[in-house]
Design a protein around this motif. Structure first.
Motif, PDB file in Angstrom:
ATOM      1  N   GLU A   1       0.836  -1.205   0.000  1.00  0.00           N
ATOM      2  CA  GLU A   1       0.000   0.000   0.000  1.00  0.00           C
ATOM      3  C   GLU A   1       0.870   1.255   0.000  1.00  0.00           C
ATOM      4  O   GLU A   1       0.651   2.185  -0.761  1.00  0.00           O
ATOM      5  CB  GLU A   1      -0.915  -0.030   1.225  1.00  0.00           C
ATOM      6  CG  GLU A   1      -1.845   1.143   1.319  1.00  0.00           C
ATOM      7  CD  GLU A   1      -2.694   1.060   2.568  1.00  0.00           C
ATOM      8  OE1 GLU A   1      -2.268   1.616   3.606  1.00  0.00           O
ATOM      9  OE2 GLU A   1      -3.763   0.428   2.499  1.00  0.00           O
ATOM     10  N   ARG A   2       1.887   1.264   0.862  1.00  0.00           N
ATOM     11  CA  ARG A   2       2.765   2.437   0.977  1.00  0.00           C
ATOM     12  C   ARG A   2       3.623   2.626  -0.270  1.00  0.00           C
ATOM     13  O   ARG A   2       4.002   3.748  -0.601  1.00  0.00           O
ATOM     14  CB  ARG A   2       3.665   2.330   2.214  1.00  0.00           C
ATOM     15  CG  ARG A   2       2.935   2.280   3.547  1.00  0.00           C
ATOM     16  CD  ARG A   2       1.791   3.239   3.725  1.00  0.00           C
ATOM     17  NE  ARG A   2       2.125   4.631   3.476  1.00  0.00           N
ATOM     18  CZ  ARG A   2       1.247   5.623   3.490  1.00  0.00           C
ATOM     19  NH1 ARG A   2      -0.031   5.384   3.766  1.00  0.00           N
ATOM     20  NH2 ARG A   2       1.616   6.850   3.250  1.00  0.00           N
TER      21      ARG A   2
ATOM     22  N   ASN B   1       4.706   6.307  -5.029  1.00  0.00           N
ATOM     23  CA  ASN B   1       4.198   6.294  -6.398  1.00  0.00           C
ATOM     24  C   ASN B   1       4.950   5.274  -7.251  1.00  0.00           C
ATOM     25  O   ASN B   1       5.347   5.553  -8.383  1.00  0.00           O
ATOM     26  CB  ASN B   1       4.271   7.687  -7.018  1.00  0.00           C
ATOM     27  CG  ASN B   1       3.402   7.826  -8.252  1.00  0.00           C
ATOM     28  OD1 ASN B   1       2.529   7.006  -8.500  1.00  0.00           O
ATOM     29  ND2 ASN B   1       3.651   8.877  -9.023  1.00  0.00           N
ATOM     30  N   ALA B   2       5.179   4.100  -6.689  1.00  0.00           N
ATOM     31  CA  ALA B   2       5.880   3.035  -7.405  1.00  0.00           C
ATOM     32  C   ALA B   2       4.987   2.488  -8.505  1.00  0.00           C
ATOM     33  O   ALA B   2       3.855   2.090  -8.245  1.00  0.00           O
ATOM     34  CB  ALA B   2       6.280   1.922  -6.444  1.00  0.00           C
ATOM     35  N   GLN B   3       5.532   2.454  -9.694  1.00  0.00           N
ATOM     36  CA  GLN B   3       4.758   1.932 -10.823  1.00  0.00           C
ATOM     37  C   GLN B   3       4.800   0.412 -10.878  1.00  0.00           C
ATOM     38  O   GLN B   3       3.975  -0.202 -11.543  1.00  0.00           O
ATOM     39  CB  GLN B   3       5.291   2.462 -12.161  1.00  0.00           C
ATOM     40  CG  GLN B   3       5.340   3.961 -12.262  1.00  0.00           C
ATOM     41  CD  GLN B   3       6.750   4.486 -12.026  1.00  0.00           C
ATOM     42  OE1 GLN B   3       7.450   4.024 -11.155  1.00  0.00           O
ATOM     43  NE2 GLN B   3       7.134   5.482 -12.803  1.00  0.00           N
ATOM     44  N   ILE B   4       5.793  -0.181 -10.204  1.00  0.00           N
ATOM     45  CA  ILE B   4       5.944  -1.632 -10.252  1.00  0.00           C
ATOM     46  C   ILE B   4       6.078  -2.196  -8.846  1.00  0.00           C
ATOM     47  O   ILE B   4       6.870  -1.710  -8.035  1.00  0.00           O
ATOM     48  CB  ILE B   4       7.170  -2.038 -11.099  1.00  0.00           C
ATOM     49  CG1 ILE B   4       6.995  -1.555 -12.546  1.00  0.00           C
ATOM     50  CG2 ILE B   4       7.382  -3.557 -11.053  1.00  0.00           C
ATOM     51  CD1 ILE B   4       8.195  -1.828 -13.437  1.00  0.00           C
ATOM     52  N   LEU B   5       5.317  -3.227  -8.582  1.00  0.00           N
ATOM     53  CA  LEU B   5       5.398  -4.014  -7.356  1.00  0.00           C
ATOM     54  C   LEU B   5       6.198  -5.267  -7.685  1.00  0.00           C
ATOM     55  O   LEU B   5       5.944  -5.913  -8.706  1.00  0.00           O
ATOM     56  CB  LEU B   5       3.983  -4.405  -6.912  1.00  0.00           C
ATOM     57  CG  LEU B   5       3.874  -5.460  -5.815  1.00  0.00           C
ATOM     58  CD1 LEU B   5       4.262  -4.858  -4.472  1.00  0.00           C
ATOM     59  CD2 LEU B   5       2.469  -6.029  -5.775  1.00  0.00           C
TER      60      LEU B   5
ATOM     61  N   ILE C   1       9.240  12.520  -3.971  1.00  0.00           N
ATOM     62  CA  ILE C   1       9.285  11.821  -5.256  1.00  0.00           C
ATOM     63  C   ILE C   1       9.909  12.731  -6.310  1.00  0.00           C
ATOM     64  O   ILE C   1      10.712  12.281  -7.130  1.00  0.00           O
ATOM     65  CB  ILE C   1       7.871  11.359  -5.691  1.00  0.00           C
ATOM     66  CG1 ILE C   1       7.286  10.382  -4.674  1.00  0.00           C
ATOM     67  CG2 ILE C   1       7.904  10.738  -7.087  1.00  0.00           C
ATOM     68  CD1 ILE C   1       8.134   9.180  -4.388  1.00  0.00           C
ATOM     69  N   GLN C   2       9.574  14.010  -6.276  1.00  0.00           N
ATOM     70  CA  GLN C   2      10.152  14.938  -7.248  1.00  0.00           C
ATOM     71  C   GLN C   2      11.670  15.035  -7.092  1.00  0.00           C
ATOM     72  O   GLN C   2      12.395  15.155  -8.079  1.00  0.00           O
ATOM     73  CB  GLN C   2       9.512  16.327  -7.129  1.00  0.00           C
ATOM     74  CG  GLN C   2       9.886  17.253  -8.265  1.00  0.00           C
ATOM     75  CD  GLN C   2       9.480  16.687  -9.632  1.00  0.00           C
ATOM     76  OE1 GLN C   2       8.344  16.293  -9.841  1.00  0.00           O
ATOM     77  NE2 GLN C   2      10.429  16.643 -10.560  1.00  0.00           N
ATOM     78  N   LYS C   3      12.164  14.968  -5.869  1.00  0.00           N
ATOM     79  CA  LYS C   3      13.619  14.969  -5.649  1.00  0.00           C
ATOM     80  C   LYS C   3      14.270  13.755  -6.315  1.00  0.00           C
ATOM     81  O   LYS C   3      15.359  13.863  -6.892  1.00  0.00           O
ATOM     82  CB  LYS C   3      13.947  14.973  -4.151  1.00  0.00           C
ATOM     83  CG  LYS C   3      13.709  16.306  -3.493  1.00  0.00           C
ATOM     84  CD  LYS C   3      14.091  16.254  -2.023  1.00  0.00           C
ATOM     85  CE  LYS C   3      13.876  17.620  -1.389  1.00  0.00           C
ATOM     86  NZ  LYS C   3      14.366  17.667  -0.009  1.00  0.00           N
ATOM     87  N   ILE C   4      13.618  12.618  -6.221  1.00  0.00           N
ATOM     88  CA  ILE C   4      14.139  11.409  -6.863  1.00  0.00           C
ATOM     89  C   ILE C   4      14.151  11.584  -8.385  1.00  0.00           C
ATOM     90  O   ILE C   4      15.139  11.271  -9.056  1.00  0.00           O
ATOM     91  CB  ILE C   4      13.317  10.173  -6.450  1.00  0.00           C
ATOM     92  CG1 ILE C   4      13.488   9.902  -4.953  1.00  0.00           C
ATOM     93  CG2 ILE C   4      13.700   8.947  -7.288  1.00  0.00           C
ATOM     94  CD1 ILE C   4      12.515   8.893  -4.389  1.00  0.00           C
ATOM     95  N   ILE C   5      13.067  12.104  -8.914  1.00  0.00           N
ATOM     96  CA  ILE C   5      12.967  12.331 -10.359  1.00  0.00           C
ATOM     97  C   ILE C   5      14.042  13.310 -10.817  1.00  0.00           C
ATOM     98  O   ILE C   5      14.725  13.081 -11.836  1.00  0.00           O
ATOM     99  CB  ILE C   5      11.551  12.836 -10.724  1.00  0.00           C
ATOM    100  CG1 ILE C   5      10.523  11.728 -10.486  1.00  0.00           C
ATOM    101  CG2 ILE C   5      11.498  13.346 -12.162  1.00  0.00           C
ATOM    102  CD1 ILE C   5       9.071  12.196 -10.513  1.00  0.00           C
ATOM    103  N   ASP C   6      14.209  14.399 -10.081  1.00  0.00           N
ATOM    104  CA  ASP C   6      15.208  15.407 -10.448  1.00  0.00           C
ATOM    105  C   ASP C   6      16.618  14.826 -10.417  1.00  0.00           C
ATOM    106  O   ASP C   6      17.431  15.093 -11.310  1.00  0.00           O
ATOM    107  CB  ASP C   6      15.120  16.620  -9.516  1.00  0.00           C
ATOM    108  CG  ASP C   6      13.838  17.408  -9.697  1.00  0.00           C
ATOM    109  OD1 ASP C   6      13.131  17.211 -10.714  1.00  0.00           O
ATOM    110  OD2 ASP C   6      13.520  18.229  -8.804  1.00  0.00           O
TER     111      ASP C   6
ATOM    112  N   ASP D   1      -1.618  10.171  -4.278  1.00  0.00           N
ATOM    113  CA  ASP D   1      -2.329  11.446  -4.335  1.00  0.00           C
ATOM    114  C   ASP D   1      -1.423  12.630  -4.001  1.00  0.00           C
ATOM    115  O   ASP D   1      -1.904  13.735  -3.752  1.00  0.00           O
ATOM    116  CB  ASP D   1      -3.560  11.424  -3.430  1.00  0.00           C
ATOM    117  CG  ASP D   1      -3.222  11.256  -1.962  1.00  0.00           C
ATOM    118  OD1 ASP D   1      -2.034  11.166  -1.612  1.00  0.00           O
ATOM    119  OD2 ASP D   1      -4.163  11.216  -1.145  1.00  0.00           O
ATOM    120  N   GLY D   2      -0.126  12.397  -3.991  1.00  0.00           N
ATOM    121  CA  GLY D   2       0.805  13.501  -3.744  1.00  0.00           C
ATOM    122  C   GLY D   2       1.001  13.754  -2.276  1.00  0.00           C
ATOM    123  O   GLY D   2       1.628  12.963  -1.582  1.00  0.00           O
TER     124      GLY D   2
END
Length: 151
Positions: free
Chosen positions: A93-94, A100-104, A137-142, A129-130
């Motif tokens: 769930e977390r 926002n993991a796209q893959i389990l 998550i944005q830090k990871i993306i950046d 939901d942010g």
């Protein structure tokens, strides 16, 4: 939701059970293999699932190998993909709500069929939901973009 599903030969039997379960939950399932207990290399399946999620061909993915570790590492090499190894419902769930993991990913030699079904259900029943997690998550993306630019 369209779910990309894949495994190696160690997890073929569990993948087949999970595939039926996901379908019965009302989702579309695309099976990326493997298609028997014959040996395959898990990175090949993981890369294909992750790439198609990255390209928007599927919304989420479930990958299974012996431990779940190998497919998580391989899928995470595809830019933009966050793969989360989960062996309990709370973590699953977390993985979605906080990361926002796209893959389990799961390990067929670690958990049984019924536990795997509940983990998948927990993961698919929630949506990121942010909130407080959005900036993390944005830090990871950046950072991922920064590393990609250095290559």
């Amino acid at each position: 939701m369209k779910i990309a599903l894949g495994s190696d030969h160690h997890a073929f039997d569990l993948k087949e059970e999970v595939k039926t379960y996901i379908y019965n939950l009302g989702h579309d399932v695309e099976d990326y293999g493997c298609y028997s207990c014959d040996a395959v290399d898990y990175p090949d399946v993981a890369f294909e699932v992750a790439q198609d999620i990255s390209n928007g061909k599927a919304e989420r993915g479930v990958l299974i190998c012996g431990t779940g570790i190998g497919v998580a590492i391989a899928a995470g090499k595809v830019p933009g993909i966050r793969a989360a190894l989960c062996h309990d419902t709370y973590s699953a769930e977390r993985a979605q709500l906080s990361n926002n993991a796209q893959i389990l990913t799961m390990g067929a030699k670690i958990i049984g069929v019924e536990v795997a079904k509940k983990i998948v259900e927990s993961y698919l029943n929630v949506t990121f939901d942010g909130g407080n997690s959005e900036r993390k998550i944005q830090k990871i993306i950046d950072r991922e973009k920064e590393y990609g630019a250095k290559r």
